[in-house]
Design a protein around this motif. Structure first.
Motif, PDB file in Angstrom:
ATOM      1  N   GLY A 292       0.739  -1.393   0.072  1.00 14.78           N
ATOM      2  CA  GLY A 292      -0.089  -0.027   0.162  1.00 14.78           C
ATOM      3  C   GLY A 292       0.894   1.413   0.137  1.00 14.78           C
ATOM      4  O   GLY A 292       2.043   1.303  -0.594  1.00 14.78           O
ATOM      5  N   ILE A 293       0.142   2.122   0.693  1.00 12.04           N
ATOM      6  CA  ILE A 293       0.998   3.869   0.654  1.00 12.04           C
ATOM      7  C   ILE A 293       2.365   3.571   1.113  1.00 12.04           C
ATOM      8  O   ILE A 293       3.172   4.645   0.683  1.00 12.04           O
ATOM      9  N   MET A 294       2.914   2.712   2.159  1.00 13.81           N
ATOM     10  CA  MET A 294       4.056   2.732   2.734  1.00 13.81           C
ATOM     11  C   MET A 294       4.894   1.926   2.186  1.00 13.81           C
ATOM     12  O   MET A 294       5.930   1.657   2.667  1.00 13.81           O
ATOM     13  N   LYS A 295       4.683   1.347   1.032  1.00 18.20           N
ATOM     14  CA  LYS A 295       5.478   0.298   0.387  1.00 18.20           C
ATOM     15  C   LYS A 295       6.907   0.865  -0.113  1.00 18.20           C
ATOM     16  O   LYS A 295       6.869   1.915  -0.655  1.00 18.20           O
ATOM     17  N   ASN A 296       7.952   0.183   0.332  1.00 22.44           N
ATOM     18  CA  ASN A 296       9.398   0.591   0.053  1.00 22.44           C
ATOM     19  C   ASN A 296       9.639   2.039   0.255  1.00 22.44           C
ATOM     20  O   ASN A 296      10.224   2.655  -0.692  1.00 22.44           O
ATOM     21  N   LEU A 297       9.110   2.483   1.112  1.00 23.60           N
ATOM     22  CA  LEU A 297       9.512   3.962   1.600  1.00 23.60           C
ATOM     23  C   LEU A 297      10.578   4.015   2.509  1.00 23.60           C
ATOM     24  O   LEU A 297      10.622   3.258   3.663  1.00 23.60           O
ATOM     25  N   PRO A 298      11.394   5.046   2.510  1.00 22.95           N
ATOM     26  CA  PRO A 298      12.509   5.218   3.719  1.00 22.95           C
ATOM     27  C   PRO A 298      11.876   5.497   4.955  1.00 22.95           C
ATOM     28  O   PRO A 298      10.912   6.417   4.842  1.00 22.95           O
ATOM     29  N   THR A 299      12.275   5.128   6.164  1.00 26.47           N
ATOM     30  CA  THR A 299      11.392   5.065   7.403  1.00 26.47           C
ATOM     31  C   THR A 299      12.534   4.610   8.285  1.00 26.47           C
ATOM     32  O   THR A 299      13.230   3.719   8.248  1.00 26.47           O
TER      33      THR A 299
END
Length: 490
Positions: free
Chosen positions: A242-249
């Motif tokens: 979804g929206i948080m897929k493969n995001l730097p965090t």
């Protein structure tokens, strides 16, 4: 030389810092497998911890493979979380951060001034915005646009090299001075109304609202299409779709849906809108009581947070899950319906703002933003209830039978005259989990699919223990369909 620069840039964008003495084994971004570098810490021989997200996803898995005690590693992870949150607080005092947030606040004030002058668009490029339900078509111009904007801010390090722009805005909701003034009283509605507008100026697009009533109307709300890659992503454990897929965090998004509390229903909204006075609609009420007829609208919002659980539960981490903003856009929509109801009766909500309130929730108390910006005149709670700020936002009507917004993801249950969410597809019922394997050359991390259900959360807690995010909202009543198995991630 060019290759070296490219490698360092890639590592920075993925929020991974590797010292000169370390040797990179293998790394790819996106959906590719990630294998850690082979440098070891002196403490227990574990790979270097780079972030809290890395710590709970990789280091604990590695500890299991090496047959090391998880207790010390959990402690290290928790200490890392505390260190990172302290760094975030320090970062918020940075002049670049102050200038940026001051710019966003001036954008709100500019919008109000421009509306008063009957200008259609301000110098900030943001005029009156129309918020639509997340499933309302067209997808790409509604929910898809929000996703792209969130991902753009998540990948932007223009303000600070160690803190993405989304997290800068999210951090406005975390400070110990802010939380009491923005919650548990009528100031809640004013503060969050301006906060939504601040985020929309940063995004450059409207925030779609999540009307939870079509999901509540399902036999099993956990199977709603919102818990799919198309919308919010998986509902259990670490969010990797979804929206948080493969995001730097640095802070992972954790969920544990349907463990407690409720999703708001049509009847809940009717109950809230029947409140005879603004005081009863807005004043903080005893949300832990079983009698929900006593609940203010803020209490109902707390139920949504607790139903999702995880990162979105405590006030100091809740904004790091991007579905926070669609939830609060929905809460704001119902608040606006009640506000308009009062106006239709000749009552001015700003002039009748509840005066018998708790500390810092009075009508003339100014909304607190951290850091404090001396060059920006802050709005008062009374102004947050006023027409000028309200006029900057419009809401679509939302899902109603028989057409249910002509959404492909809703249908009309004629017998109940309710729009009901469609179920997620089979492919969305599994989610990637990272596992560690010992090889002759070291630890290798690979991705495997497992069912997206509450057992995934149970296995996560067995490894990580409870997360140190903070205190979740305290609500008493619950939907009879919740698991109520005591499995809490915080």
């Amino acid at each position: 030389m060019m290759w070296t620069l490219f490698l360092h840039w890639t590592l920075l964008m993925n929020m991974v810092w590797i010292s000169k003495s370390e040797k990179l084994v293998y790394m790819k971004t996106g959906n590719d497998l990630i294998k850690r570098n082979n440098s070891m810490m002196s403490n227990g021989g574990l790979s270097k911890i780079r972030s809290y997200a890395d710590c709970i996803i990789y280091d604990l898995a590695e500890a299991e493979v090496r047959n090391l005690s998880l207790t010390k590693i959990r402690q290290n992870c928790n200490e890392l979380f505390i260190q990172q949150t302290q760094i975030w607080k320090t970062n918020m005092k940075d002049s670049n951060v102050a200038n940026y947030v001051g710019h966003l606040l001036r954008g709100v004030h500019s919008g109000i001034a421009d509306y008063q002058k009957r200008k259609k668009r301000s110098i900030f490029g943001v005029g009156v915005m129309t918020r639509k339900e997340i499933r309302e078509p067209p997808y790409e111009d509604n929910w898809g646009r929000y996703v792209k904007a969130v991902r753009r801010l998540k990948n932007s390090y223009d303000i600070r090299p160690d803190m993405n722009t989304y997290d800068v805005v999210a951090n406005l909701h975390t400070d110990a001075k802010v939380i009491p003034t923005a919650h548990d009283g009528p100031g809640f509605f004013a503060w969050h109304r301006e906060y939504l507008r601040i985020m929309e100026i940063a995004l450059g697009c409207p925030i779609p609202y999540w009307d939870t009533t079509p999901d509540h109307a399902m036999n099993d709300p956990t199977e709603s299409i919102v818990w799919s890659d198309k919308y919010f992503g998986n509902g259990y454990g670490v969010v990797q779709t979804g929206i948080m897929k493969n995001l730097p965090t640095l802070l992972p998004i954790i969920r544990n849906i349907n463990n407690a509390a409720w999703l708001v229903s049509k009847d809940d909204i009717k109950m809230a809108l029947k409140k005879p006075t603004l005081f009863e609609f807005t004043e903080s009420s005893p949300c832990a009581k079983e009698d929900r007829t006593q609940y203010s609208w803020e209490c109902f919002h707390k139920g949504i947070h607790d139903w999702i659980s995880g990162t979105i539960g405590p006030s100091n981490t809740t904004t790091f899950d991007p579905i926070f903003f669609p939830i609060h856009a929905f809460i704001d929509k119902v608040f606006e319906i009640y506000r308009q109801k009062l106006i239709s009766k000749g009552i001015d909500p700003a002039e009748t703002y509840p005066t018998k309130s708790i500390k810092n929730h009075g009508p003339d108390h100014k909304m607190i933003w951290v850091p404090i910006f001396p060059d920006v005149e802050h709005l008062t709670n009374r102004q947050g209830y006023g027409h000028e700020l309200a006029a900057l936002t419009k809401y679509s009507f939302g899902p109603v039978c028989p057409h249910c917004m002509n959404s492909d993801d809703l249908y009309c249950d004629v017998s109940r005259q309710l729009c009901v969410s469609k179920e997620r597809k089979e492919k969305d019922k599994s989610v990637i989990t990272t596992i560690a394997t010992m090889t002759p050359t070291g630890i290798v991390f690979t991705d495997t699919l497992e069912p997206d259900n509450h057992t995934r959360v149970e296995r996560l807690i067995e490894r990580t223990g409870k997360f140190p995010f903070g205190k979740k909202f305290n609500v008493g009543s619950r939907d009879s369909r919740t698991r109520n198995d005591g499995t809490s991630v915080i």
